[in-house]
Design a protein around this motif. Structure first.
Motif: not given
Ligand code: 4NP
Length: 159
Positions: A13, A19, A97, A129, A131
């Motif tokens: 990732c 992840r 990615n 993502d 985050y």
């Protein structure tokens, strides 16, 4: 007993704290549940960026894995040229990615590079993502990596 060649899988990732360490832990757990551990030489994860090198997985990612019994034990690392030589499969989470990996791939690398979500039987190709979002994102990621793990093992002919 048939001796199959062992396979190495690297999950990738961006930061290698949310992840991909989850994908690594969940895939290893599912492999173990199916008694397939001996079929894998290495299961690991890495990030395309180096911001978090040396860090433990994000606490939300680790808590989600542990809630479902998948042990997490990882320190973040950045993808290196060596990974492209060492791993048979490099499975990533999103299109960014994928683009980064295809750009970094050295000539002569035989690694198969793919979105991990390509193996999701429900067809959800992108593992977003999580985050900057809440815990729900991690739960959703967990379901995705669980489905993709089973799908990938089927693709390898192991299930
Ligand atoms: P990951 O999530 O790529 O799933 O590990 C992220 C972790 C950190 C950052 C971005 C995404 N960051 O910008 O620091």
């Amino acid at each position: 007993m048939i001796n199959h060649p062992t396979i190495s899988v690297l999950f990738v990732c961006l930061g290698n704290i949310c992840r991909s360490p989850m994908a690594e832990a969940v895939f290893a757990h599912i492999v173990q549940q199916h008694q397939l551990t001996e079929r894998f030489k290495k299961i690991d994860s890495a990030g395309t960026a180096g911001y978090h090198v040396g860090s433990k997985p994000d606490s939300r990612s680790a808590a989600t894995c542990e809630k479902y019994g998948a042990a997490v034990n990882h320190r973040a690392q950045k993808v290196t040229t060596q990974h492209f030589k060492e791993f048979d499969y490099i499975l990533c989470m999103d299109e960014s990615n994928l683009e980064d990996l295809l750009n970094k791939k050295p000539a002569g690398s035989k690694a198969v590079i793919s979105l991990f979500g390509e193996f999701d039987p429900q067809g959800e190709r992108i593992i977003q993502d999580p985050y900057y979002g809440g815990i729900d994102g991690f739960e959703h990621n967990f379901k995705q990596v669980t489905r993709a793990s089973e799908g990938f093992l089927k693709h390898l002919g192991m299930l």
